[in-house]
Design a protein around this motif. Structure first.
Motif, PDB file in Angstrom:
ATOM      1  N   GLY A  34       0.804  -1.210   0.000  1.00  8.56           N
ATOM      2  CA  GLY A  34       0.000   0.000   0.000  1.00  8.56           C
ATOM      3  C   GLY A  34       0.842   1.266   0.000  1.00  8.56           C
ATOM      4  N   ARG A  35       0.151   2.403   0.115  1.00  8.27           N
ATOM      5  CA  ARG A  35       0.801   3.707   0.120  1.00  8.27           C
ATOM      6  C   ARG A  35       0.194   4.571   1.226  1.00  8.27           C
ATOM      7  NH1 ARG A  35      -0.833   6.207  -4.847  1.00  8.27           N
ATOM      8  NH2 ARG A  35      -2.487   4.642  -4.838  1.00  8.27           N
ATOM      9  N   ALA A  36       0.987   5.510   1.718  1.00  4.38           N
ATOM     10  CA  ALA A  36       0.516   6.393   2.788  1.00  4.38           C
ATOM     11  C   ALA A  36       1.063   7.799   2.565  1.00  4.38           C
ATOM     12  CB  ALA A  36       0.955   5.854   4.152  1.00  4.38           C
ATOM     13  N   LYS A  37       0.542   8.741   3.325  1.00  5.21           N
ATOM     14  CA  LYS A  37       0.984  10.130   3.211  1.00  5.21           C
ATOM     15  C   LYS A  37       1.218  10.690   4.601  1.00  5.21           C
ATOM     16  CE  LYS A  37      -3.909  11.162   2.568  1.00  5.21           C
ATOM     17  NZ  LYS A  37      -4.939  11.737   1.672  1.00  5.21           N
ATOM     18  N   ILE A  38       2.168  11.616   4.693  1.00  3.42           N
ATOM     19  CA  ILE A  38       2.550  12.200   5.979  1.00  3.42           C
ATOM     20  C   ILE A  38       2.170  13.680   6.000  1.00  3.42           C
ATOM     21  CG2 ILE A  38       4.453  12.681   7.553  1.00  3.42           C
ATOM     22  CD1 ILE A  38       5.972  10.383   6.352  1.00  3.42           C
ATOM     23  N   TYR A  39       1.524  14.075   7.086  1.00  3.43           N
ATOM     24  CA  TYR A  39       1.164  15.474   7.293  1.00  3.43           C
ATOM     25  C   TYR A  39       1.896  16.006   8.517  1.00  3.43           C
ATOM     26  CZ  TYR A  39      -2.979  14.823   4.291  1.00  3.43           C
ATOM     27  OH  TYR A  39      -3.832  14.564   3.244  1.00  3.43           O
ATOM     28  N   ILE A  40       2.392  17.222   8.407  1.00  2.35           N
ATOM     29  CA  ILE A  40       2.883  17.926   9.588  1.00  2.35           C
ATOM     30  C   ILE A  40       1.730  18.782  10.092  1.00  2.35           C
ATOM     31  CG2 ILE A  40       3.801  19.903   8.264  1.00  2.35           C
ATOM     32  CD1 ILE A  40       6.064  20.040  10.350  1.00  2.35           C
ATOM     33  N   VAL A  41       1.561  18.817  11.396  1.00  5.15           N
ATOM     34  CA  VAL A  41       0.459  19.572  12.002  1.00  5.15           C
ATOM     35  C   VAL A  41       1.038  20.790  12.712  1.00  5.15           C
ATOM     36  CG1 VAL A  41      -1.512  19.498  13.558  1.00  5.15           C
ATOM     37  CG2 VAL A  41      -0.832  17.426  12.309  1.00  5.15           C
ATOM     38  N   ILE A  99      -0.642  13.470  -8.773  1.00  4.53           N
ATOM     39  CA  ILE A  99      -1.863  12.686  -9.010  1.00  4.53           C
ATOM     40  C   ILE A  99      -1.559  11.196  -8.988  1.00  4.53           C
ATOM     41  CG2 ILE A  99      -3.624  12.112 -10.742  1.00  4.53           C
ATOM     42  CD1 ILE A  99      -3.592  15.081 -11.548  1.00  4.53           C
ATOM     43  N   LEU A 100      -0.441  10.800  -9.592  1.00  6.99           N
ATOM     44  CA  LEU A 100      -0.062   9.394  -9.613  1.00  6.99           C
ATOM     45  C   LEU A 100       0.301   8.886  -8.218  1.00  6.99           C
ATOM     46  CD1 LEU A 100       2.045   9.365 -12.895  1.00  6.99           C
ATOM     47  CD2 LEU A 100      -0.172   8.268 -12.551  1.00  6.99           C
ATOM     48  N   GLN A 101       0.808   9.765  -7.381  1.00  5.64           N
ATOM     49  CA  GLN A 101       1.168   9.374  -6.013  1.00  5.64           C
ATOM     50  C   GLN A 101      -0.058   9.223  -5.121  1.00  5.64           C
ATOM     51  OE1 GLN A 101       3.931  12.650  -5.307  1.00  5.64           O
ATOM     52  NE2 GLN A 101       5.613  11.207  -5.135  1.00  5.64           N
ATOM     53  N   ILE A 102      -1.079  10.033  -5.362  1.00  5.73           N
ATOM     54  CA  ILE A 102      -2.219  10.112  -4.464  1.00  5.73           C
ATOM     55  C   ILE A 102      -3.431   9.325  -4.953  1.00  5.73           C
ATOM     56  CG2 ILE A 102      -3.433  12.143  -5.379  1.00  5.73           C
ATOM     57  CD1 ILE A 102      -2.460  11.682  -1.696  1.00  5.73           C
ATOM     58  N   GLU A 103      -3.440   8.911  -6.224  1.00  2.00           N
ATOM     59  CA  GLU A 103      -4.638   8.252  -6.774  1.00  2.00           C
ATOM     60  C   GLU A 103      -4.913   6.926  -6.072  1.00  2.00           C
ATOM     61  OE1 GLU A 103      -4.874   5.340  -8.669  1.00  2.00           O
ATOM     62  OE2 GLU A 103      -2.747   4.863  -8.856  1.00  2.00           O
ATOM     63  N   HIS A 104      -6.184   6.580  -6.046  1.00  2.00           N
ATOM     64  CA  HIS A 104      -6.624   5.309  -5.462  1.00  2.00           C
ATOM     65  C   HIS A 104      -7.665   4.711  -6.394  1.00  2.00           C
ATOM     66  CE1 HIS A 104      -7.776   2.215  -2.761  1.00  2.00           C
ATOM     67  NE2 HIS A 104      -8.926   2.761  -2.398  1.00  2.00           N
ATOM     68  N   ASP A 105      -7.362   3.556  -6.949  1.00  2.00           N
ATOM     69  CA  ASP A 105      -8.245   2.906  -7.928  1.00  2.00           C
ATOM     70  C   ASP A 105      -8.524   3.817  -9.113  1.00  2.00           C
ATOM     71  OD1 ASP A 105      -8.372   0.592  -6.417  1.00  2.00           O
ATOM     72  OD2 ASP A 105     -10.190   1.202  -5.351  1.00  2.00           O
ATOM     73  N   GLU A 106      -7.456   4.440  -9.615  1.00  2.00           N
ATOM     74  CA  GLU A 106      -7.517   5.331 -10.782  1.00  2.00           C
ATOM     75  C   GLU A 106      -8.361   6.583 -10.522  1.00  2.00           C
ATOM     76  OE1 GLU A 106      -5.746   4.355 -13.656  1.00  2.00           O
ATOM     77  OE2 GLU A 106      -5.059   2.798 -12.286  1.00  2.00           O
ATOM     78  N   CYS A 107      -8.592   6.885  -9.256  1.00  2.00           N
ATOM     79  CA  CYS A 107      -9.404   8.047  -8.906  1.00  2.00           C
ATOM     80  C   CYS A 107      -8.581   9.020  -8.072  1.00  2.00           C
ATOM     81  CB  CYS A 107     -10.646   7.610  -8.123  1.00  2.00           C
ATOM     82  SG  CYS A 107     -11.674   8.990  -7.538  1.00  2.00           S
ATOM     83  N   PHE A 108      -8.685  10.299  -8.410  1.00  2.00           N
ATOM     84  CA  PHE A 108      -7.991  11.360  -7.691  1.00  2.00           C
ATOM     85  C   PHE A 108      -9.029  12.293  -7.099  1.00  2.00           C
ATOM     86  CE2 PHE A 108      -6.583  15.872  -8.313  1.00  2.00           C
ATOM     87  CZ  PHE A 108      -5.732  15.937  -7.226  1.00  2.00           C
TER      88      PHE A 108
END
Length: 208
Positions: A44-51, A145-154
């Motif tokens: 899978g893939r994940a993303k990191i946010y700074i708060v 978009i390619l990094q964040i897409e899920h099932d070809e959906c952005f």
């Protein structure tokens, strides 16, 4: 990098580790909770946010298979924990930090691979900021978009996307419209669907 977990982690650590799964958009780590595990992303893939102190979040990085979550906590270099959110369904190897820390920091093979990993991660972060200067906005957006897409959906907030890619809200809307007219994306409501992934990949690589 960590294709063979058996050879990378000390046996004493693997005996304590377990697999945990996270659904799309589920938090793997929350900024306001102490991190208890060193995670290795197995799928899978994940993303990191700074708060920030005012509560606003900023997307700073993407994670993919074979990357760590919580590595700076392992070496006691991170005081402020970040939000880590699954982009799609994720599977992680969870290693308890309290009971495994001493084993990991005294294992030469692990430290060797871990040092290479941290160096590679630093270079990738540098590459991102270099891309912000060298690549055109459309190239950076295609890559995002390619990094964040899920099932070809952005589907992401326009303000967050513009901030991460490094452009104005207006420029983002214009470029998304161009992608639609060029046959890369199709918009349905608030969602964008990738209809020409090959061309989008070429654009993200600055070849188009």
């Amino acid at each position: 990098m960590y294709n063979d977990i058996q050879e990378t982690f000390p046996k004493a650590v693997l005996h304590q580790a377990f697999i945990c799964k996270f659904s799309s958009n589920e938090y793997i780590v929350r900024f306001d909770e102490d991190i208890q595990y060193l995670f290795l992303l197995l799928d899978g893939r994940a993303k990191i946010y700074i708060v920030h102190e005012n509560g606003k979040r900023a997307l700073i990085q993407f994670l993919k298979k074979d990357e760590f979550i919580g590595e700076l906590s392992l070496i006691e270099m991170e005081k402020n924990i970040k939000d880590v959110v699954a982009i799609n369904d994720c599977a992680c190897l969870a290693v308890p930090l309290v009971s495994s820390k001493e084993h990991l920091l005294n294992d030469n093979l692990f430290l060797h691979n871990f040092s290479k990993y941290l160096g590679d991660k630093l270079l990738k972060r540098t590459d991102h900021y270099t891309d912000m200067q060298d690549y055109e906005f459309k190239n950076r957006l295609a890559k995002y978009i390619l990094q964040i897409e899920h099932d070809e959906c952005f589907q992401k907030k326009h303000t967050e996307t513009a901030e991460y890619v490094g452009g104005s809200y207006r420029h983002l809307l214009y470029t998304l419209n161009q992608f639609h007219e060029d046959g890369l994306l199709e918009k349905k409501g608030r969602k964008y669907f990738i209809i020409n992934k090959e061309k989008l990949e070429r654009l993200s690589s600055k070849k188009d």
